[in-house]
Design a protein around this motif. Structure first.
Motif, PDB file in Angstrom:
ATOM      1  N   ASN A   1      -0.768  -0.932  -4.428  1.00  0.00           N
ATOM      2  CA  ASN A   1      -2.029  -0.215  -4.324  1.00  0.00           C
ATOM      3  C   ASN A   1      -1.699   1.250  -4.019  1.00  0.00           C
ATOM      4  N   VAL A   2      -1.792   2.109  -5.035  1.00  0.00           N
ATOM      5  CA  VAL A   2      -1.447   3.519  -4.887  1.00  0.00           C
ATOM      6  C   VAL A   2      -2.730   4.325  -4.709  1.00  0.00           C
ATOM      7  N   ARG A   3      -2.761   5.133  -3.635  1.00  0.00           N
ATOM      8  CA  ARG A   3      -3.955   5.929  -3.343  1.00  0.00           C
ATOM      9  C   ARG A   3      -3.551   7.358  -2.983  1.00  0.00           C
ATOM     10  N   ILE A   4      -4.483   8.278  -3.204  1.00  0.00           N
ATOM     11  CA  ILE A   4      -4.302   9.663  -2.770  1.00  0.00           C
ATOM     12  C   ILE A   4      -5.215   9.878  -1.567  1.00  0.00           C
ATOM     13  N   LEU A   5      -4.617  10.271  -0.447  1.00  0.00           N
ATOM     14  CA  LEU A   5      -5.371  10.478   0.786  1.00  0.00           C
ATOM     15  C   LEU A   5      -5.370  11.947   1.164  1.00  0.00           C
ATOM     16  N   GLY A   6      -6.406  12.375   1.868  1.00  0.00           N
ATOM     17  CA  GLY A   6      -6.497  13.754   2.326  1.00  0.00           C
ATOM     18  C   GLY A   6      -7.333  13.855   3.581  1.00  0.00           C
ATOM     19  N   GLU A   7      -7.299  15.013   4.206  1.00  0.00           N
ATOM     20  CA  GLU A   7      -8.077  15.231   5.430  1.00  0.00           C
ATOM     21  C   GLU A   7      -9.556  15.479   5.132  1.00  0.00           C
TER      22      GLU A   7
ATOM     23  N   VAL B   1       1.618  15.969  -6.414  1.00  0.00           N
ATOM     24  CA  VAL B   1       0.675  14.850  -6.337  1.00  0.00           C
ATOM     25  C   VAL B   1       0.617  14.077  -7.657  1.00  0.00           C
ATOM     26  N   PHE B   2       0.405  14.775  -8.763  1.00  0.00           N
ATOM     27  CA  PHE B   2       0.161  14.089 -10.028  1.00  0.00           C
ATOM     28  C   PHE B   2       1.406  13.454 -10.630  1.00  0.00           C
ATOM     29  N   LEU B   3       2.559  14.068 -10.460  1.00  0.00           N
ATOM     30  CA  LEU B   3       3.784  13.462 -10.978  1.00  0.00           C
ATOM     31  C   LEU B   3       4.066  12.146 -10.257  1.00  0.00           C
ATOM     32  N   LEU B   4       3.978  12.176  -8.938  1.00  0.00           N
ATOM     33  CA  LEU B   4       4.205  10.966  -8.152  1.00  0.00           C
ATOM     34  C   LEU B   4       3.163   9.901  -8.472  1.00  0.00           C
ATOM     35  N   TRP B   5       1.897  10.305  -8.572  1.00  0.00           N
ATOM     36  CA  TRP B   5       0.815   9.379  -8.930  1.00  0.00           C
ATOM     37  C   TRP B   5       1.113   8.713 -10.278  1.00  0.00           C
ATOM     38  N   ASP B   6       1.467   9.516 -11.265  1.00  0.00           N
ATOM     39  CA  ASP B   6       1.732   8.995 -12.600  1.00  0.00           C
ATOM     40  C   ASP B   6       2.912   8.026 -12.593  1.00  0.00           C
ATOM     41  N   LEU B   7       3.995   8.392 -11.947  1.00  0.00           N
ATOM     42  CA  LEU B   7       5.173   7.521 -11.914  1.00  0.00           C
ATOM     43  C   LEU B   7       4.891   6.195 -11.212  1.00  0.00           C
TER      44      LEU B   7
ATOM     45  N   ASP C   1       0.843  -1.193   0.000  1.00  0.00           N
ATOM     46  CA  ASP C   1       0.000   0.000   0.000  1.00  0.00           C
ATOM     47  C   ASP C   1       0.876   1.241   0.000  1.00  0.00           C
ATOM     48  N   ILE C   2       0.667   2.103  -0.986  1.00  0.00           N
ATOM     49  CA  ILE C   2       1.412   3.351  -1.108  1.00  0.00           C
ATOM     50  C   ILE C   2       0.406   4.489  -1.075  1.00  0.00           C
ATOM     51  N   SER C   3       0.628   5.446  -0.166  1.00  0.00           N
ATOM     52  CA  SER C   3      -0.284   6.577  -0.037  1.00  0.00           C
ATOM     53  C   SER C   3       0.427   7.876  -0.355  1.00  0.00           C
ATOM     54  N   ILE C   4      -0.216   8.672  -1.185  1.00  0.00           N
ATOM     55  CA  ILE C   4       0.224  10.030  -1.465  1.00  0.00           C
ATOM     56  C   ILE C   4      -0.726  10.928  -0.686  1.00  0.00           C
TER      57      ILE C   4
ATOM     58  N   GLY D   1      -6.377  25.300  -9.000  1.00  0.00           N
ATOM     59  CA  GLY D   1      -7.834  25.287  -9.015  1.00  0.00           C
ATOM     60  C   GLY D   1      -8.485  23.970  -9.384  1.00  0.00           C
ATOM     61  N   LEU D   2      -7.707  22.921  -9.545  1.00  0.00           N
ATOM     62  CA  LEU D   2      -8.250  21.611  -9.892  1.00  0.00           C
ATOM     63  C   LEU D   2      -8.681  20.886  -8.618  1.00  0.00           C
ATOM     64  N   THR D   3      -9.956  20.517  -8.542  1.00  0.00           N
ATOM     65  CA  THR D   3     -10.478  19.799  -7.376  1.00  0.00           C
ATOM     66  C   THR D   3     -10.530  18.309  -7.699  1.00  0.00           C
ATOM     67  N   ILE D   4      -9.956  17.502  -6.806  1.00  0.00           N
ATOM     68  CA  ILE D   4      -9.954  16.056  -7.031  1.00  0.00           C
ATOM     69  C   ILE D   4     -10.510  15.338  -5.800  1.00  0.00           C
ATOM     70  N   PRO D   5     -11.197  14.207  -6.011  1.00  0.00           N
ATOM     71  CA  PRO D   5     -11.668  13.402  -4.874  1.00  0.00           C
ATOM     72  C   PRO D   5     -10.503  12.601  -4.299  1.00  0.00           C
ATOM     73  N   MET D   6     -10.554  12.378  -3.014  1.00  0.00           N
ATOM     74  CA  MET D   6      -9.541  11.558  -2.346  1.00  0.00           C
ATOM     75  C   MET D   6      -9.998  10.101  -2.370  1.00  0.00           C
ATOM     76  N   HIS D   7      -9.052   9.183  -2.346  1.00  0.00           N
ATOM     77  CA  HIS D   7      -9.366   7.756  -2.290  1.00  0.00           C
ATOM     78  C   HIS D   7      -9.631   7.292  -0.864  1.00  0.00           C
ATOM     79  N   GLY D   8      -9.262   8.123   0.094  1.00  0.00           N
ATOM     80  CA  GLY D   8      -9.442   7.773   1.492  1.00  0.00           C
ATOM     81  C   GLY D   8      -9.102   8.957   2.370  1.00  0.00           C
ATOM     82  N   LYS D   9      -9.261   8.753   3.661  1.00  0.00           N
ATOM     83  CA  LYS D   9      -9.064   9.819   4.638  1.00  0.00           C
ATOM     84  C   LYS D   9      -7.727   9.654   5.344  1.00  0.00           C
TER      85      LYS D   9
END
Length: 67
Positions: free
Chosen positions: A32-38, A16-22, A2-5, A47-55
């Motif tokens: 399993n690569v996911r983007i997490l946020g509060e 965020v996006f460079l690491l996600w893409d790589l 599990d890898i979390s950004i 100004g780009l709004t993105i959904p998080m994969h988890g908290k």
């Protein structure tokens, strides 16, 4: 593996996006690569709004890290 950004409000797109893409290009079935946020969504400085994969809870992380 599990890898979390972790993304925060006003994140920079390249952080965020460079690491996600790589990491996604590795194409390993056990990664399993996911983007997490509060919050459920975060908006980048551009100004780009993105959904998080988890908290991600920074307070809980800091408390666990201090032990």
């Amino acid at each position: 593996m599990d890898i979390s950004i972790v993304a925060f409000e006003k994140f920079t797109d390249i952080d965020v996006f460079l690491l996600w893409d790589l990491l996604k290009r590795v194409n390993s079935p056990d990664w399993n690569v996911r983007i997490l946020g509060e919050q459920t969504h975060h908006t980048s400085k551009s100004g780009l709004t993105i959904p998080m994969h988890g908290k991600f809870c920074l307070k809980s992380y800091l408390l666990a890290f201090q032990r």
